[in-house]
Design a protein around this motif. Structure first.
Motif, PDB file in Angstrom:
ATOM      1  N   ARG A 132       0.935  -1.409  -0.132  1.00 49.87           N
ATOM      2  CA  ARG A 132       0.090   0.091  -0.094  1.00 49.87           C
ATOM      3  C   ARG A 132       0.900   1.361   0.034  1.00 49.87           C
ATOM      4  NH1 ARG A 132      -5.571  -0.502   1.205  1.00 49.87           N
ATOM      5  NH2 ARG A 132      -5.433   1.609   1.910  1.00 49.87           N
ATOM      6  N   SER A 163       1.019   4.025   1.628  1.00 55.36           N
ATOM      7  CA  SER A 163       1.615   4.723   2.854  1.00 55.36           C
ATOM      8  C   SER A 163       2.531   3.737   3.537  1.00 55.36           C
ATOM      9  CB  SER A 163       0.559   4.778   3.906  1.00 55.36           C
ATOM     10  OG  SER A 163      -0.361   5.849   3.562  1.00 55.36           O
ATOM     11  N   ARG A 214       6.330   4.947   4.143  1.00 51.77           N
ATOM     12  CA  ARG A 214       6.736   5.374   5.366  1.00 51.77           C
ATOM     13  C   ARG A 214       7.391   4.173   6.312  1.00 51.77           C
ATOM     14  NH1 ARG A 214       7.119  10.406   6.780  1.00 51.77           N
ATOM     15  NH2 ARG A 214       5.494  11.620   5.563  1.00 51.77           N
ATOM     16  N   THR A 243       2.876   0.170  -5.767  1.00 52.13           N
ATOM     17  CA  THR A 243       1.985   0.619  -4.667  1.00 52.13           C
ATOM     18  C   THR A 243       0.622   0.326  -5.239  1.00 52.13           C
ATOM     19  OG1 THR A 243       1.953   2.732  -5.572  1.00 52.13           O
ATOM     20  CG2 THR A 243       3.516   2.260  -3.756  1.00 52.13           C
ATOM     21  N   THR A 255      -3.787  -0.012  -3.712  1.00 50.69           N
ATOM     22  CA  THR A 255      -4.700  -0.064  -2.562  1.00 50.69           C
ATOM     23  C   THR A 255      -5.741  -1.111  -2.475  1.00 50.69           C
ATOM     24  OG1 THR A 255      -6.320   1.269  -3.754  1.00 50.69           O
ATOM     25  CG2 THR A 255      -4.730   2.411  -2.047  1.00 50.69           C
ATOM     26  N   ALA A 258      -6.733  10.273   8.418  1.00 51.47           N
ATOM     27  CA  ALA A 258      -6.991   9.384   6.936  1.00 51.47           C
ATOM     28  C   ALA A 258      -8.166   8.832   6.734  1.00 51.47           C
ATOM     29  CB  ALA A 258      -5.863   8.730   6.641  1.00 51.47           C
ATOM     30  N   HIS A 282      -4.358   9.419   2.484  1.00 50.93           N
ATOM     31  CA  HIS A 282      -3.605   8.090   2.906  1.00 50.93           C
ATOM     32  C   HIS A 282      -2.701   8.626   4.301  1.00 50.93           C
ATOM     33  CE1 HIS A 282      -4.249   6.237  -0.819  1.00 50.93           C
ATOM     34  NE2 HIS A 282      -3.922   7.170  -1.318  1.00 50.93           N
ATOM     35  N   VAL A 283      -2.425   7.625   5.003  1.00 49.87           N
ATOM     36  CA  VAL A 283      -1.701   7.899   6.446  1.00 49.87           C
ATOM     37  C   VAL A 283      -0.303   8.624   6.096  1.00 49.87           C
ATOM     38  CG1 VAL A 283      -0.622   6.729   8.264  1.00 49.87           C
ATOM     39  CG2 VAL A 283      -2.799   5.839   7.270  1.00 49.87           C
ATOM     40  N   HIS A 284       0.177   8.399   4.943  1.00 49.83           N
ATOM     41  CA  HIS A 284       1.662   9.008   4.701  1.00 49.83           C
ATOM     42  C   HIS A 284       1.401  10.469   4.562  1.00 49.83           C
ATOM     43  CE1 HIS A 284       0.539   7.925   0.664  1.00 49.83           C
ATOM     44  NE2 HIS A 284       1.499   9.066   0.339  1.00 49.83           N
ATOM     45  N   GLN A 306       3.054  13.301   7.222  1.00 48.99           N
ATOM     46  CA  GLN A 306       3.789  14.586   6.673  1.00 48.99           C
ATOM     47  C   GLN A 306       3.251  15.762   7.395  1.00 48.99           C
ATOM     48  OE1 GLN A 306       6.808  14.417   4.932  1.00 48.99           O
ATOM     49  NE2 GLN A 306       6.645  16.550   5.829  1.00 48.99           N
ATOM     50  N   VAL A 313      -2.040   6.903  14.909  1.00 49.35           N
ATOM     51  CA  VAL A 313      -1.723   6.285  13.841  1.00 49.35           C
ATOM     52  C   VAL A 313      -0.755   4.707  14.133  1.00 49.35           C
ATOM     53  CG1 VAL A 313      -1.261   8.064  12.239  1.00 49.35           C
ATOM     54  CG2 VAL A 313       0.549   7.463  13.751  1.00 49.35           C
ATOM     55  N   LEU A 333       4.172   2.572  10.601  1.00 47.58           N
ATOM     56  CA  LEU A 333       4.031   3.625   9.667  1.00 47.58           C
ATOM     57  C   LEU A 333       4.710   4.941  10.205  1.00 47.58           C
ATOM     58  CD1 LEU A 333       0.599   3.310   8.008  1.00 47.58           C
ATOM     59  CD2 LEU A 333       2.858   2.064   7.248  1.00 47.58           C
TER      60      LEU A 333
END
Length: 296
Positions: free
Chosen positions: A99, A101, A105, A127, A129, A192, A221-223, A227, A238, A242
Motif C-alpha cells: 500500500r 503509505s 513510511r 503501490t 490499495t 486519513a 492516505h496515512v503518509h 507528513q 496512527v 508507519l
C-alpha cells in the motif's frame, strides 16, 4: 592454489581502510565481533599479525600494510570483473506490492540497506490499495495486514505486529505541551479516510474520556497524515509501523507510549512463480522484522 577465505579478506580490507573494526562492521552489516573473528581467521591462515590491537584502537602492522595494498587492489579488480559480467546479464528484479503509505513510511526508508546488501537485485515497488488477489500487476512479494484478500495459492508468513499510538512533532509539543490525553483537545486532529475510526477506538481501548479536538484535517492516505504531523499541523493516532521512521529520526514523538492499541498485524506472501530474488528479499524482511522488534 592456496587462497585465504574471501569473507575474511573483505573484513580485513574494510577494517584496514577505516582503521576501525566498528566502522568495518557497519559497512559490512555485521557485528564488531564478526569482523574480529574473520581477521583472526585470516591471521591464523597467513601466520602473521595484521593489526596491532590497543584499547579502542587498531593499527596495521608492517605485514598488514603490505597485504592491504595488494588485497584492496585485488578486491577492486574482482568487483570490476563482476560488474562487467553482470552488466551483460539480464536484470535481476524483485517486485514488491504494498500500500502507498507502507511504501513511503516503512519500506522505502529501509530499502537502501537491501540495495547495499544485494547490489545486483533491483527492487521494484508497486503501490496498490487493492488486496493482493485483485492486484492489477503481477508481483513477487506482497505485504498487507491480515489474512483477507490473498490468492489461495500464496502461503502467508507472519510479519510486523502493530499498534496505534498518538504522535505529534517535537516543535508543536514545545509550543503546546501535552501532559494528559485530555490536553489533546487543544490541538488539531489529523486523520486519513482509510483509518478514520482510530481516535475513537483508541480512546475506548485505553479508557480515556472522549476528546474533542480544536479542529480536524482529513487526508487520503496515512503518509500524508504523518507528513502533516511532522510539519506541526496537529496530532494523529496512527500505526507505529508507519510512524516508526519519523519517530526514529526525531521528527515525531510518540505520546503516552504506554497507551497503545493493538491492530491487525502484517503478513507477506511470495508468489508461486517468484524467483530466487524474492527469497532473498524475504530473508531481508525477516532481518528487518527483528530490528523493528528491538526498536519498538
Amino acid at each position: 592454489m592456496n587462497l585465504p577465505p574471501l569473507n575474511a579478506v573483505r573484513a580485513f580490507v574494510a577494517a584496514a581502510r577505516h582503521q576501525s573494526f566498528t566502522l568495518a562492521a557497519s559497512e559490512l552489516h555485521v557485528t564488531h565481533s564478526a569482523v574480529s573473528r574473520q581477521i583472526k581467521v585470516l591471521e591464523a591462515f597467513m601466520g602473521v599479525r595484521l593489526f596491532d590491537r590497543r584499547i579502542r584502537q587498531v593499527s596495521l602492522t608492517v605485514e598488514g600494510l603490505r597485504f592491504y595494498a595488494q588485497a584492496d587492489a585485488a578486491l577492486k579488480q574482482i568487483a570490476v570483473a563482476t560488474q562487467s559480467v553482470m552488466g551483460q546479464a539480464p536484470a535481476r528484479i524483485v517486485r514488491i506490492n504494498v500500500r502507498p503509505s507502507f511504501a513511503v513510511r516503512w519500506l522505502i526508508p529501509r530499502l537502501p540497506n537491501f540495495v547495499a546488501r544485494y547490489p545486483g537485485i533491483e527492487p521494484h515497488v508497486l503501490t496498490d490499495t487493492l488486496p493482493p488477489d485483485k492486484a492489477l500487476d503481477s508481483f513477487d512479494i506482497a505485504i498487507r495486514r491480515g489474512h483477507g484478500g490473498w490468492p489461495a495459492s500464496i502461503e502467508l508468513r507472519p510479519f510486523l505486529e502493530d499498534a496505534v499510538c498518538v504522535v505529534a512533532s517535537p516543535a508543536l509539543l514545545a509550543m503546546h505541551p501535552i501532559d494528559t490525553p485530555n490536553d489533546l483537545a487543544t490541538l488539531m486532529l489529523l486523520w486519513a479516510k482509510s483509518r478514520k475510526g482510530d481516535l475513537d477506538a483508541w480512546q475506548s481501548h485505553v479508557g480515556v474520556d472522549k476528546i474533542v479536538p480544536s479542529g480536524q484535517m482529513q487526508f487520503d492516505h496515512v503518509h500524508f497524515v504523518l507528513q502533516a504531523a511532522i510539519d506541526g499541523l496537529g496530532f494523529a493516532v496512527v500505526p507505529i509501523t508507519l510512524a516508526s521512521s519519523g519517530i526514529a529520526s526525531g521528527q515525531l514523538r510518540c505520546l503516552f507510549p504506554e497507551l497503545r492499541m493493538p491492530v491487525t498485524r502484517y503478513y507477506y506472501g511470495i508468489a508461486t512463480d517468484a524467483g530466487s530474488e524474492a527469497q532473498l528479499f524475504s530473508e531481508w524482511l525477516d532481518h528487518e522484522l527483528l530490528k523493528h522488534k528491538n526498536a519498538f
